[in-house]
Enzyme design. Sequence first.
Site, PDB file in Angstrom:
ATOM      1  N   LYS A   1      35.915 -40.590  25.715  1.00 26.85           N
ATOM      2  CA  LYS A   1      34.937 -40.413  26.791  1.00 26.85           C
ATOM      3  C   LYS A   1      35.629 -40.102  28.117  1.00 26.85           C
ATOM      4  O   LYS A   1      36.616 -40.737  28.479  1.00 26.85           O
ATOM      5  CB  LYS A   1      34.114 -41.700  26.967  1.00 26.85           C
ATOM      6  CG  LYS A   1      33.192 -41.973  25.793  1.00 26.85           C
ATOM      7  CD  LYS A   1      32.214 -43.088  26.106  1.00 26.85           C
ATOM      8  CE  LYS A   1      31.295 -43.315  24.929  1.00 26.85           C
ATOM      9  NZ  LYS A   1      31.354 -44.684  24.400  1.00 26.85           N
TER      10      LYS A   1
ATOM     11  N   GLU B   1      58.724 -48.483  23.464  1.00 32.36           N
ATOM     12  CA  GLU B   1      57.578 -47.808  22.851  1.00 32.36           C
ATOM     13  C   GLU B   1      56.331 -48.560  23.281  1.00 32.36           C
ATOM     14  O   GLU B   1      56.233 -49.777  23.090  1.00 32.36           O
ATOM     15  CB  GLU B   1      57.641 -47.764  21.320  1.00 32.36           C
ATOM     16  CG  GLU B   1      56.450 -46.942  20.785  1.00 32.36           C
ATOM     17  CD  GLU B   1      56.324 -46.874  19.255  1.00 32.36           C
ATOM     18  OE1 GLU B   1      55.447 -46.145  18.775  1.00 32.36           O
ATOM     19  OE2 GLU B   1      57.091 -47.559  18.555  1.00 32.36           O
TER      20      GLU B   1
ATOM     21  N   GLU C   1      52.761 -53.955  22.623  1.00 31.90           N
ATOM     22  CA  GLU C   1      51.551 -53.807  21.815  1.00 31.90           C
ATOM     23  C   GLU C   1      50.519 -54.818  22.298  1.00 31.90           C
ATOM     24  O   GLU C   1      50.851 -55.958  22.555  1.00 31.90           O
ATOM     25  CB  GLU C   1      51.908 -54.039  20.336  1.00 31.90           C
ATOM     26  CG  GLU C   1      50.749 -54.191  19.395  1.00 31.90           C
ATOM     27  CD  GLU C   1      49.760 -53.022  19.428  1.00 31.90           C
ATOM     28  OE1 GLU C   1      50.182 -51.857  19.344  1.00 31.90           O
ATOM     29  OE2 GLU C   1      48.540 -53.297  19.561  1.00 31.90           O
TER      30      GLU C   1
ATOM     31  N   THR D   1      56.453 -42.225  12.522  1.00 29.58           N
ATOM     32  CA  THR D   1      55.730 -43.461  12.809  1.00 29.58           C
ATOM     33  C   THR D   1      54.740 -43.692  11.667  1.00 29.58           C
ATOM     34  O   THR D   1      54.519 -42.812  10.835  1.00 29.58           O
ATOM     35  CB  THR D   1      54.956 -43.370  14.143  1.00 29.58           C
ATOM     36  OG1 THR D   1      53.726 -42.668  13.929  1.00 29.58           O
ATOM     37  CG2 THR D   1      55.757 -42.654  15.218  1.00 29.58           C
TER      38      THR D   1
ATOM     39  N   ASP E   1      45.916 -44.331  21.700  1.00 37.86           N
ATOM     40  CA  ASP E   1      44.452 -44.298  21.582  1.00 37.86           C
ATOM     41  C   ASP E   1      43.884 -43.140  22.410  1.00 37.86           C
ATOM     42  O   ASP E   1      44.245 -42.981  23.572  1.00 37.86           O
ATOM     43  CB  ASP E   1      43.844 -45.621  22.095  1.00 37.86           C
ATOM     44  CG  ASP E   1      44.247 -46.802  21.211  1.00 37.86           C
ATOM     45  OD1 ASP E   1      44.912 -46.569  20.178  1.00 37.86           O
ATOM     46  OD2 ASP E   1      43.912 -47.945  21.554  1.00 37.86           O
TER      47      ASP E   1
HETATM   48  N1  SAH Z   1      52.655 -46.101  17.574  1.00 37.34           N
HETATM   49  C1  SAH Z   1      52.115 -46.525  16.296  1.00 37.34           C
HETATM   50  C2  SAH Z   1      50.679 -47.044  16.413  1.00 37.34           C
HETATM   51  C3  SAH Z   1      49.677 -46.046  16.944  1.00 37.34           C
HETATM   52  S1  SAH Z   1      48.034 -46.730  17.145  1.00 37.34           S
HETATM   53  C4  SAH Z   1      52.195 -45.361  15.313  1.00 37.34           C
HETATM   54  O1  SAH Z   1      52.387 -44.233  15.747  1.00 37.34           O
HETATM   55  O2  SAH Z   1      52.080 -45.612  14.106  1.00 37.34           O
HETATM   56  C5  SAH Z   1      48.060 -47.105  18.880  1.00 37.34           C
HETATM   57  C6  SAH Z   1      48.541 -48.519  19.131  1.00 37.34           C
HETATM   58  O3  SAH Z   1      48.661 -48.686  20.534  1.00 37.34           O
HETATM   59  C7  SAH Z   1      47.565 -49.582  18.653  1.00 37.34           C
HETATM   60  O4  SAH Z   1      48.279 -50.564  17.926  1.00 37.34           O
HETATM   61  C8  SAH Z   1      46.983 -50.158  19.954  1.00 37.34           C
HETATM   62  O5  SAH Z   1      46.626 -51.516  19.859  1.00 37.34           O
HETATM   63  C9  SAH Z   1      48.124 -49.933  20.929  1.00 37.34           C
HETATM   64  N2  SAH Z   1      47.684 -49.756  22.323  1.00 37.34           N
HETATM   65  C10 SAH Z   1      46.765 -48.879  22.745  1.00 37.34           C
HETATM   66  N3  SAH Z   1      46.569 -48.966  24.070  1.00 37.34           N
HETATM   67  C11 SAH Z   1      47.431 -49.929  24.506  1.00 37.34           C
HETATM   68  C12 SAH Z   1      47.692 -50.479  25.783  1.00 37.34           C
HETATM   69  N4  SAH Z   1      47.040 -50.063  26.853  1.00 37.34           N
HETATM   70  N5  SAH Z   1      48.617 -51.450  25.877  1.00 37.34           N
HETATM   71  C13 SAH Z   1      49.271 -51.886  24.770  1.00 37.34           C
HETATM   72  N6  SAH Z   1      49.059 -51.401  23.533  1.00 37.34           N
HETATM   73  C14 SAH Z   1      48.157 -50.426  23.390  1.00 37.34           C
END
Ligand code: SAH
Length: 212
Positions: free
Chosen positions: A121, A43, A68, A192, A117
């Site tokens: 933009k 994940e 993460e 999640t 995320d």
């Molecule tokens: N999957 C979890 C969290 C979603 S929030 C859920 O569904 O509850 C998105 C998470 O991805 C955040 O904790 C953020 O820090 C992480 N994240 C975003 N871009 C990332 C990247 N490029 N590499 C590693 N982690 C990333």
Amino acid sequence: MRLRNVPGAREDIAKHELAINEPENNKGKWNEEFGNNNPIQLEIGMGKGLFLTTLAQQNPNINYVGIEKYSSVLVRALEKCEDLELDNIRFIRMEAEYIEDAFAEGEIDKIYLNFSDPWPKDRHAKRRLTSVQFLKRYDTILKKDGVVEFKTDNDDLFEFSVEQVPEAGWEFVAKTWDLHNDKELVQGNVMTEYETKFSGMGHPIHKYIIKR
Ligand code: SAH
């Protein structure tokens, strides 16, 4: 308090047995890390790890790696594992852009992206974890018949992500704009943290499963 400022998070991770500090040393050898040849699923952006720790409990014959970028949330996932005695889960604090440094060609069976995320933009589009640029990276580390499963409540991100699939030369195995009301796809759905929050606010959850 901003989560990323949890004091001591990095140090806690560095000495935790389930956290892999030098993932490049495991590249091509994750089966040795787990001590078996079971399939490995990732994940990416796993946050506090509810989804992955649930899967790890449900499926002892599958190995899971959570990625993460923020230590502050990753420590929460490590805490979740404290009393579970799971031997089929590991965590890496890393930026997903460098995923090919951690996993060899075809080493991974499945990749989950949950509530990634949105990077709203246009000029940040290539940072979205479902962009063509990221699908190329997944193409390298995924087995031939491996799949990517993506869930989000974000309409714009889902629309963008759906468009990227053919552009990257991938195809849909399944797709829904309302997972929780899709009788087939919702079966076995593991919630999640974000999914619980946003579906609780009445947002429909979108999901796709894609393959090459
Ligand atoms: N999957 C979890 C969290 C979603 S929030 C859920 O569904 O509850 C998105 C998470 O991805 C955040 O904790 C953020 O820090 C992480 N994240 C975003 N871009 C990332 C990247 N490029 N590499 C590693 N982690 C990333």
